[in-house]
Design a protein around this motif. Structure first.
Motif, PDB file in Angstrom:
ATOM      1  N   PHE A   1      10.777   3.025   2.425  1.00 19.67           N
ATOM      2  CA  PHE A   1      10.831   4.490   2.343  1.00 19.67           C
ATOM      3  C   PHE A   1      10.895   4.900   0.878  1.00 19.67           C
ATOM      4  CE2 PHE A   1      12.579   4.299   6.710  1.00 19.67           C
ATOM      5  CZ  PHE A   1      11.757   5.240   7.296  1.00 19.67           C
ATOM      6  N   GLN A   2       9.992   5.768   0.491  1.00 16.87           N
ATOM      7  CA  GLN A   2      10.042   6.295  -0.872  1.00 16.87           C
ATOM      8  C   GLN A   2      10.848   7.593  -0.883  1.00 16.87           C
ATOM      9  OE1 GLN A   2       6.267   6.463  -2.981  1.00 16.87           O
ATOM     10  NE2 GLN A   2       6.816   8.426  -3.884  1.00 16.87           N
ATOM     11  N   ILE A   3      11.814   7.657  -1.795  1.00 19.33           N
ATOM     12  CA  ILE A   3      12.499   8.925  -2.054  1.00 19.33           C
ATOM     13  C   ILE A   3      11.879   9.454  -3.331  1.00 19.33           C
ATOM     14  CG2 ILE A   3      14.681   9.879  -2.941  1.00 19.33           C
ATOM     15  CD1 ILE A   3      14.858   9.799  -0.029  1.00 19.33           C
ATOM     16  N   GLY A   4      11.246  10.598  -3.239  1.00 24.33           N
ATOM     17  CA  GLY A   4      10.537  11.151  -4.384  1.00 24.33           C
ATOM     18  C   GLY A   4      11.495  11.769  -5.390  1.00 24.33           C
ATOM     19  N   ALA A   5      10.922  12.038  -6.570  1.00 25.60           N
ATOM     20  CA  ALA A   5      11.722  12.594  -7.660  1.00 25.60           C
ATOM     21  C   ALA A   5      12.457  13.869  -7.232  1.00 25.60           C
ATOM     22  CB  ALA A   5      10.799  12.888  -8.833  1.00 25.60           C
ATOM     23  N   ARG A   6      11.787  14.687  -6.418  1.00 25.19           N
ATOM     24  CA  ARG A   6      12.388  15.965  -6.029  1.00 25.19           C
ATOM     25  C   ARG A   6      13.536  15.807  -5.053  1.00 25.19           C
ATOM     26  NH1 ARG A   6       7.459  15.753  -7.116  1.00 25.19           N
ATOM     27  NH2 ARG A   6       6.335  17.327  -8.314  1.00 25.19           N
ATOM     28  N   ASN A   7      13.660  14.645  -4.457  1.00 22.18           N
ATOM     29  CA  ASN A   7      14.718  14.426  -3.459  1.00 22.18           C
ATOM     30  C   ASN A   7      15.773  13.418  -3.887  1.00 22.18           C
ATOM     31  OD1 ASN A   7      14.554  16.079  -1.093  1.00 22.18           O
ATOM     32  ND2 ASN A   7      12.562  15.139  -0.693  1.00 22.18           N
TER      33      ASN A   7
ATOM     34  N   GLU B   1      11.185   4.196 -12.169  1.00 19.55           N
ATOM     35  CA  GLU B   1      11.072   5.153 -13.287  1.00 19.55           C
ATOM     36  C   GLU B   1       9.676   5.778 -13.219  1.00 19.55           C
ATOM     37  OE1 GLU B   1      12.562   6.717 -15.765  1.00 19.55           O
ATOM     38  OE2 GLU B   1      10.668   7.354 -16.664  1.00 19.55           O
ATOM     39  N   ARG B   2       9.616   7.127 -13.185  1.00 24.18           N
ATOM     40  CA  ARG B   2       8.332   7.818 -13.013  1.00 24.18           C
ATOM     41  C   ARG B   2       8.144   8.932 -14.041  1.00 24.18           C
ATOM     42  NH1 ARG B   2       8.628  12.892 -12.670  1.00 24.18           N
ATOM     43  NH2 ARG B   2       7.212  13.246 -10.921  1.00 24.18           N
ATOM     44  N   GLY B   3       8.926   8.834 -15.119  1.00 23.35           N
ATOM     45  CA  GLY B   3       8.783   9.850 -16.157  1.00 23.35           C
ATOM     46  C   GLY B   3       9.702  11.031 -15.899  1.00 23.35           C
TER      47      GLY B   3
ATOM     48  N   LEU C   1      13.621   4.267  -4.789  1.00 22.30           N
ATOM     49  CA  LEU C   1      14.312   5.481  -5.250  1.00 22.30           C
ATOM     50  C   LEU C   1      13.750   5.920  -6.595  1.00 22.30           C
ATOM     51  CD1 LEU C   1      16.705   7.484  -4.760  1.00 22.30           C
ATOM     52  CD2 LEU C   1      18.125   5.886  -6.041  1.00 22.30           C
ATOM     53  N   LYS C   2      12.957   6.978  -6.558  1.00 22.33           N
ATOM     54  CA  LYS C   2      12.395   7.474  -7.811  1.00 22.33           C
ATOM     55  C   LYS C   2      13.460   8.240  -8.583  1.00 22.33           C
ATOM     56  CE  LYS C   2       7.515   7.627  -7.038  1.00 22.33           C
ATOM     57  NZ  LYS C   2       6.344   8.299  -7.619  1.00 22.33           N
ATOM     58  N   ARG C   3      13.336   8.194  -9.890  1.00 20.02           N
ATOM     59  CA  ARG C   3      14.263   8.946 -10.742  1.00 20.02           C
ATOM     60  C   ARG C   3      13.869  10.417 -10.703  1.00 20.02           C
ATOM     61  NH1 ARG C   3      14.838   8.085 -17.215  1.00 20.02           N
ATOM     62  NH2 ARG C   3      16.409   9.699 -17.613  1.00 20.02           N
TER      63      ARG C   3
ATOM     64  N   LEU D   1       0.845  -1.204   0.000  1.00 17.95           N
ATOM     65  CA  LEU D   1       0.000   0.000   0.000  1.00 17.95           C
ATOM     66  C   LEU D   1       0.874   1.245   0.000  1.00 17.95           C
ATOM     67  CD1 LEU D   1      -2.919   1.176   0.417  1.00 17.95           C
ATOM     68  CD2 LEU D   1      -2.425   1.135   2.874  1.00 17.95           C
ATOM     69  N   ARG D   2       0.522   2.209  -0.838  1.00 20.91           N
ATOM     70  CA  ARG D   2       1.210   3.489  -0.854  1.00 20.91           C
ATOM     71  C   ARG D   2       0.273   4.591  -0.355  1.00 20.91           C
ATOM     72  NH1 ARG D   2       2.877   7.176  -5.070  1.00 20.91           N
ATOM     73  NH2 ARG D   2       1.867   8.607  -3.630  1.00 20.91           N
ATOM     74  N   GLY D   3       0.847   5.742  -0.037  1.00 18.59           N
ATOM     75  CA  GLY D   3       0.067   6.893   0.393  1.00 18.59           C
ATOM     76  C   GLY D   3       1.030   7.830   1.105  1.00 18.59           C
TER      77      GLY D   3
ATOM     78  N   TYR E   1       3.618  12.780   4.121  1.00 17.20           N
ATOM     79  CA  TYR E   1       4.401  14.014   3.898  1.00 17.20           C
ATOM     80  C   TYR E   1       4.458  14.208   2.391  1.00 17.20           C
ATOM     81  CZ  TYR E   1       5.828  12.982   8.683  1.00 17.20           C
ATOM     82  OH  TYR E   1       5.831  12.704  10.025  1.00 17.20           O
ATOM     83  N   LYS E   2       3.995  15.330   1.922  1.00 18.64           N
ATOM     84  CA  LYS E   2       3.913  15.549   0.481  1.00 18.64           C
ATOM     85  C   LYS E   2       4.830  16.690   0.033  1.00 18.64           C
ATOM     86  CE  LYS E   2       1.991  13.578  -1.933  1.00 18.64           C
ATOM     87  NZ  LYS E   2       2.431  12.279  -2.509  1.00 18.64           N
ATOM     88  N   PRO E   3       5.742  16.412  -0.868  1.00 20.87           N
ATOM     89  CA  PRO E   3       6.606  17.477  -1.385  1.00 20.87           C
ATOM     90  C   PRO E   3       5.908  18.169  -2.551  1.00 20.87           C
ATOM     91  CG  PRO E   3       7.279  15.369  -2.288  1.00 20.87           C
ATOM     92  CD  PRO E   3       6.014  15.128  -1.521  1.00 20.87           C
TER      93      PRO E   3
HETATM   94  C1  PEP Z   1       4.175  10.554  -5.363  1.00 18.12           C
HETATM   95  O1  PEP Z   1       4.544   9.371  -5.422  1.00 18.12           O
HETATM   96  O2  PEP Z   1       3.042  10.908  -5.015  1.00 18.12           O
HETATM   97  C2  PEP Z   1       5.125  11.603  -5.817  1.00 18.12           C
HETATM   98  C3  PEP Z   1       5.112  12.824  -5.291  1.00 18.12           C
HETATM   99  O3  PEP Z   1       5.912  11.163  -6.790  1.00 18.12           O
HETATM  100  P1  PEP Z   1       7.160  11.855  -7.541  1.00 18.12           P
HETATM  101  O4  PEP Z   1       8.202  12.063  -6.490  1.00 18.12           O
HETATM  102  O5  PEP Z   1       7.540  10.813  -8.553  1.00 18.12           O
HETATM  103  O6  PEP Z   1       6.662  13.127  -8.161  1.00 18.12           O
END
Ligand code: PEP
Ligand code: MN
Length: 353
Positions: A182-188, A237-239, A207-209, A126-128, A131-133
């Motif tokens: 732990f998700q590392i978002g694209a911005r980080n 890979e998230r575009g 680790l998102k690109r 499950l994702r969610g 903390y939202k960047p």
């Molecule tokens: C997300 O997974 O909701 C998100 C903010 O993703 P990204 O870092 O890829 O923009």
């Protein structure tokens, strides 16, 4: 490293480069060509001073690496894929994993409803975001610790391991008890001090690109984690940003194929953030599987039209269920199998049936 000298280099120039290479701790080998000379420097670049600085010498044309700049995460270093353990699930083997859930954690009802429907459709994590960047400071920033408590509750009730984004080192302590990945978002992706802090936790990292990161920069971010002792890394890979505006980002299918070929880490795809629209998510998902992805991350919301973030790219539960059907033939053609839900971890709680 290969040091290419300019055509005008004299014997004395060549000797001075050879001396410099030796002084840096490498064994120089001079190769004299018809038009120019190159010096091959043999040595371990991980422990010795880099020779890249020799590029500033007036007689040096170019300094080229022979080895890849990422080492620990490369297939050269380890041919087999690293198995990454999330709850009782394992990324990087035959099982294919689908991580589903909303962009942001909004309330308990929303999370429970999406977790149950996603699980019934075949999602195993499950994702969610608590903390939202967000790009704009006026947009919903996430519920923070309240969101973590909701994730914890839903994990207890459904047994689904939790994947959620960390945006700051200062949030790590409350997150550690709840988070499975732990998700590392694209911005980080390039927040190297956050990566160092995550490496110290030893927990798996998704680790998102980065939005504008090259494939090599993405691998090097993974290398930061591996070098600091945490190889439990899943690439995502998230575009990426391009001139194209038919989609929110441009889904880089090549990155998946290259990551699978060059890197020893599992690779998943996030077609939701790539597309930014729901009508092509199934097609992108199937393409990702065909390119070798080990899993998918899909945004699902019980009522996308009311979502606090990323509603336009979020599938509703019915659409998600259809997507899960759509991918089955491709999974089977690629010799993959959808992972089974892990019912063994479900905690029954008399007060919360
Ligand atoms: C997300 O997974 O909701 C998100 C903010 O993703 P990204 O870092 O890829 O923009
Ligand atoms: Mn999102």
């Amino acid at each position: 490293m290969i040091i290419v000298l300019k055509a005008i280099a004299t014997k004395e120039d060549i000797q001075s480069v050879v001396d410099e290479v030796r002084q840096c701790g490498y064994e120089p080998h001079v190769i004299t060509g018809v038009a120019r000379t190159v010096v091959a420097a043999v040595g371990d670049e991980t422990t010795q001073q880099t020779l890249e600085t020799l590029a500033s010498l007036p007689v040096v044309e170019n300094v080229l690496p022979i080895q890849k700049r990422y080492k620990l995460v490369s297939r050269e270093a380890q041919a087999e894929t690293t198995l990454v353990h999330a709850g009782r699930h394992c990324f990087g083997a035959r099982d294919f994993h689908v991580i589903a859930g909303p962009c942001s954690v909004e309330n308990l009802e929303q999370m429970l409803s999406v977790a149950e429907s996603a699980k019934a459709a075949g999602a195993t994590l499950l994702r969610g975001g608590a903390y939202k960047p967000r790009t704009s400071p006026y947009d919903f920033q996430g519920l923070g610790e309240e969101g973590l408590a909701i994730l914890h509750e839903v994990k207890q009730r459904t047994g689904l391991p939790i994947v959620t984004e960390v945006v700051s080192e200062s949030d790590l302590i409350p997150m550690l008890k709840i988070v499975d990945v732990f998700q590392i978002g694209a911005r980080n992706m390039m927040n190297y001090s956050l990566l160092a802090a995550l490496a110290r936790t030893g927990k798996p990292v998704l680790l998102k690109r980065g939005l504008s990161a090259t494939i090599e920069e993405w691998f090097l971010a993974a290398e930061y984690l591996a070098k600091q002792g945490n190889s439990q890394v899943i690439l995502c890979e998230r575009g990426i940003r391009t001139f194209e505006c038919a989609t929110r980002n441009t889904f880089d299918i090549s990155a998946i194929a290259i990551a699978k070929q060059e890197c020893n880490l599992p690779v998943i795809a996030d077609p939701s953030h790539a597309a930014g629209r729901i009508d092509i998510i199934s097609a992108l998902s199937r393409a990702a599987i065909a390119a070798g992805a080990d899993g998918l991350m899909i945004e699902v919301h019980p009522h996308p039209e009311k979502a606090a973030s990323d509603g336009p790219q979020s599938l509703n539960p019915e659409q998600f269920s259809l997507l899960m059907q759509d991918i089955l033939p491709v999974l089977s053609a690629c010799g993959r199998r959808l992972s089974k839900p892990d019912n063994g971890t479900v905690k029954t709680d008399a007060t919360n049936p």
